[in-house]
Structure formats: C-alpha cells, structure tokens
Design an enzyme around this catalytic site. Structure first.
Site, short mmCIF file in Angstrom:
data_model
loop_
_atom_site.label_atom_id
_atom_site.label_comp_id
_atom_site.label_asym_id
_atom_site.label_seq_id
_atom_site.Cartn_x
_atom_site.Cartn_y
_atom_site.Cartn_z
N SER B 185 29.78 19.09 11.03
CA SER B 185 28.64 19.24 12.18
C SER B 185 29.29 20.11 13.40
O SER B 185 28.46 20.70 14.01
CB SER B 185 27.77 18.13 12.52
OG SER B 185 28.61 17.04 12.96
N HIS B 213 24.47 19.67 6.63
CA HIS B 213 24.41 21.03 7.40
C HIS B 213 24.47 21.86 6.15
O HIS B 213 24.58 23.09 6.53
CB HIS B 213 25.63 20.91 8.11
CG HIS B 213 25.21 20.31 9.53
ND1 HIS B 213 24.43 20.82 10.40
CD2 HIS B 213 25.55 18.81 9.74
CE1 HIS B 213 24.72 19.84 11.51
NE2 HIS B 213 24.94 18.82 11.15
N LYS B 244 17.08 19.86 8.87
CA LYS B 244 17.80 21.00 9.13
C LYS B 244 17.19 22.46 8.55
O LYS B 244 16.30 22.73 8.81
CB LYS B 244 19.52 20.91 8.88
CG LYS B 244 19.80 19.83 10.00
CD LYS B 244 21.34 19.45 9.88
CE LYS B 244 21.79 18.49 10.94
NZ LYS B 244 21.18 17.28 11.00
#
Lengths: 81, 393
Positions: B185, B213, B244
């Site tokens: 990240s 991610h 996300k």
C-alpha cells in the site's frame, strides 16, 4: 557465548539506529531511550537475528526492552543451539 | 494518578507541529463529493489523487441504484452478527459471486477489510503455529497476526531468499503460514509471487495473499496477484477489501480448503461484530458485476497509472517502485519537507496522502498518490503540472 560477549555486538548493531549517538549500556531501554519507533525496533531485531543466525520472534521483542534483555535472549538461543 | 493519555504526549506534539505548518493532512474533510475524483473541501474544488478508488466506481448509477433498493427492502442495518441474526440472503449472494469471480470454492465476507485480516489470520493460525510476514505488511496484517497468538517471524520485504533462511532456522512443529500482499500500500510494489511459490517445494507452508490493493486491479481477469502471475494454484488463501476497487466497505477471505467454512466459527472478528449493512453488501455485489462486465475500467486505470508514473518520474522525482503501479509514492527527504510539500499541493488544488514513519517502510516520508480509472488524462496532466510547480521546484 555469554551476555558480556554479546552486549558490545548488540551496541554495534544499534549504531545505525542510534541517531542521537547516545551512550549505550546493558540498561539502555532501546525503544524509549533511543527514540526508535516500532518498525525501527523490528528492523534492528532483524539485524540481530542475521548476525547471530538465530530467530527472535516478534512476540519476544515486546518483552526485551533493554540491551541486556536482548543479550540474555541471544545468549540463551546461542547456547541452546 | 498516572494519566493514561500522557504517554501520547509525543504524538500530540508531533501532530501540533504539522497543524502549525498548515492544514491537518490527517483530518481533511470532504464537505461534498462531486465525483470519484473531485471533492469540495473548505469551499474549494480539489482533485482527489489519494482515494484508492481504483475503478472510480463510487458514483456508478447501477451501483447506487442497488444500494438504494437494498435500503428500501432490507433497511439500514442488520443489527447482528453473521452467526446470529445478521446473515441476509445478500451476504450469501456476495460470497457466492466473489467465489465465482475468484474461481475458488469458498468465500467469507467481513464487515471491513481490516476485520478480514484480523479474522482470517487469527482463524488460520493459532498459538502452536508460525506466521511469516513480509516486513512491509499493512498494520491490519500485523494486528491479525498478533491476535492469532502464533509465533511471528518477519522476513525482509519481497525477499524469498530471506524467508527461506528464516524457515530453515525454525523448528516449529505447528503449521506455517506465509503472508504476502499483492500490491503493497505504501510503495506500490508487488510481491514476487513466483519466488515464494517456488519455496513450497522446499518448505511446508500455506500461502496467503492480501489483495487489498490488487483485487480488481492485477491480472487478466482482475483477480489479483495470483491471476497476474498465473500462479493462482500456489495461493491457498486470498484476502481482499471492498473499500478500494469495489468502492464500498467490507472485506473477504477466500480459498479452496474443504474446512474453509469452519472458519466462520473460529474467527472472533467475524463472529462478534455486526454484519455489513444491506446497502454496503448490495453495492458490493453490483460493483463486482460492473468490474466483470467492464474490463476496460482496468485498462483505463493502467493507462492513467502509466501516465502519472511517467509524468512524475520525468520531473526527476523518485518513486517508491520502478515499475508502474496504481499506487505511486513520491519520496521526500524528511518529515518537515513532506508536510510543507503536501500543504503546497493541497493549496494548489490536489489531494494526495501524506505518509510518514512509522506507517511507512524504511522510515520513508512519502507523498502517496493513488490513481483512478475515473481520472481523465487532463486530470493526470494537471496533477503532474502541480507537482512540477510545487514539489519538483
């Protein structure tokens, strides 16, 4: 290998983390006196692991605050091996 | 009396120093969201370049409609945990859809991504086991590992040889779990999965990848790191988040193990919290459907990422990784410079994440950008222009 042998080696390994060049001794509280954050302490422990070729689980790190505590743990591991 | 909060005095002083230099970078409040990439903050329109909204899906009409419908039909909350009154048909539907998307047999949905890591790690490993975690792991991984009670061994970031060495030192008789991340990240780099999977031939362990991610982002099907590397069979467990690329809130764990569903009765962060709200679950289902049907979003994300990556590096700025990634972190020399440059960027109309130690690897100070498929090339060029004006000067 005794704690007395190990303490100066640990002090040497602490060099790059001792940004304020404080005097180091068995009683030095590594995170508190050297103002090393939690990640920095873990990075330093990796250096100690590699130098002595031992394992220091993260669970142990919170219980070994001083140079002397750490030297005792390292000595126990080395002598066990 | 010992004042319990006094131990945080140093944090308060550090925080005050940041406030004194301008805006509170850790407390920016979006007064109005105009789009996935624009907000009104303090009466000004800001370009958002630090949202993790990779697919730009938060304002997608089909997704919003699904959320509204769920609110109308199922109410505002579930008022209970998954093992009590908080399992709705839609939770099961989301789990089924995710498992199908991932090509795995089982999936368990959590209320947040953070809880997914707490739950999965503490459910998989116990006090007799050992977890090997990458040094750059996210805090939720560290916390989940701690909650497990397992022995915790940290290996050097992305270094399979270092893991090999540490595994050889270990004499544990319990199970061994290795934890990696798809995209890390802070710096945006990826785990070299092939190197770690290859270690399975030498050491016995099960492998978990946190694709927080990288879910929806990596691989020809958007399934994450295993999909990109063509090594999904080498990954035993996958963790992901809905906050996300899915644009909602929640998380999941998935795998093929025949006992996987038993984890529902062994994970405290799953059992002892209310389940995700109907609107969150419905929007996650709808967003996953959009991701599957519109792979062009993923292509736009990568095109935008390449453009920002090239633009920032052309300014001579040092980035966190040398390969293009939707997470593009610009390295700063120190904390004070980082705060000053962050303020200058914000003043000029662009929001990025300010990241400083100990939340970063190797004590790095970063201006962290995350790219969205919803950014236009004009947005990207404007972000680069502002970096040129206030950071690269």
């Amino acid at each position: 290998m005794t704690e007395t042998d190990i303490i100066p080696i640990i002090c040497d390994l602490l060099g790059p983390y001792n940004l304020e060049s404080k005097a180091l001794a068995a009683e030095t509280d590594i995170p508190a006196e050297l103002n090393i954050d939690s990640v920095g302490v873990l990075d330093f422990i990796m250096e100690v692991e590699d130098h002595f070729d031992i394992e220091i689980p993260m669970n142990v790190v919170s219980e070994t605050r001083t140079v002397g505590d750490l030297a005792r743990y390292v000595a126990a591991q080395k002598n066990k091996a | 009396m010992v004042d319990l909060l006094e131990k945080h005095r140093a944090i308060a002083d550090r925080f005050q120093r940041m406030i004194d230099m301008g805006v509170n970078a850790l407390g920016v409040t979006n007064d109005q969201m105009i789009s996935p990439t624009r907000a009104i903050v303090g009466g000004r329109e800001i370009i958002l370049a630090g949202t993790n909204n990779y697919m730009g899906i938060t304002f997608e009409p089909r997704v919003i409609a699904a959320g509204k419908k769920a609110l109308d039909e199922f109410g505002t909350g579930t008022t209970g945990s998954r093992i009590a009154n908080g399992s709705f048909a839609m939770h099961k539907e989301l789990e089924h859809s995710l498992a199908k998307f991932l090509g795995l047999k089982h999936c368990i949905v959590f209320t947040t991504g953070y809880q997914a890591n707490l739950g999965m790690l503490s459910g998989l490993a116990g006090p007799k086991d050992t977890i090997y975690l990458d040094a750059d792991s996210h805090s939720s991984i560290y916390d989940g590992c701690t909650l497990s009670g397992a022995k915790l061994v940290r290996f050097r970031h992305n270094d399979a040889a270092d893991l090999d060495k540490r595994m050889a030192r270990d004499d544990t008789e319990g199970g061994r779990l290795v934890v990696l991340e798809g995209i890390y990240s802070m710096l945006g780099d990826r785990a070299p999965l092939a190197d770690f999977v290859a270690l399975k031939k030498k050491h016995d362990f099960q492998l978990l990848v946190d694709d927080a991610h990288s879910f929806g982002v990596l691989g020809p099907n958007g399934r994450g790191l295993g999909d990109e590397a063509g090594l999904e069979d080498g990954v035993d467990f996958v963790i992901g988040t809905f906050s996300k690329s899915i644009g909602a809130i929640g998380g999941f764990g998935a795998g093929n193990h025949p006992l996987f569903d038993t984890l529902r009765y062994a994970m405290r962060p799953y059992m002892f919290t209310a389940s995700a709200s109907p609107a969150s679950v419905a929007t996650s289902i709808a967003a996953l459907d959009v991701l599957e049907k519109e792979p062009e979003r993923r292509q736009r994300l990568w095109d935008n990422s390449q453009r920002l990556f090239d633009g920032l590096r052309a300014l001579g700025l040092e980035t966190g990784t040398h390969i293009v990634s939707p997470v593009i972190a610009v390295k700063m020399p120190d904390e004070l410079t980082t705060i000053a440059k962050w303020n200058a960027l914000f003043e000029a109309g662009v929001y990025v994440n300010m990241a400083v130690p100990p939340g970063t690897p190797n004590r790095l100070c970063l201006l962290r950008c995350s790219v969205s498929a919803a950014h236009s090339f004009d947005d990207i060029d404007r972000i680069v222009e502002i970096f040129k004006k206030v950071v690269a000067n």
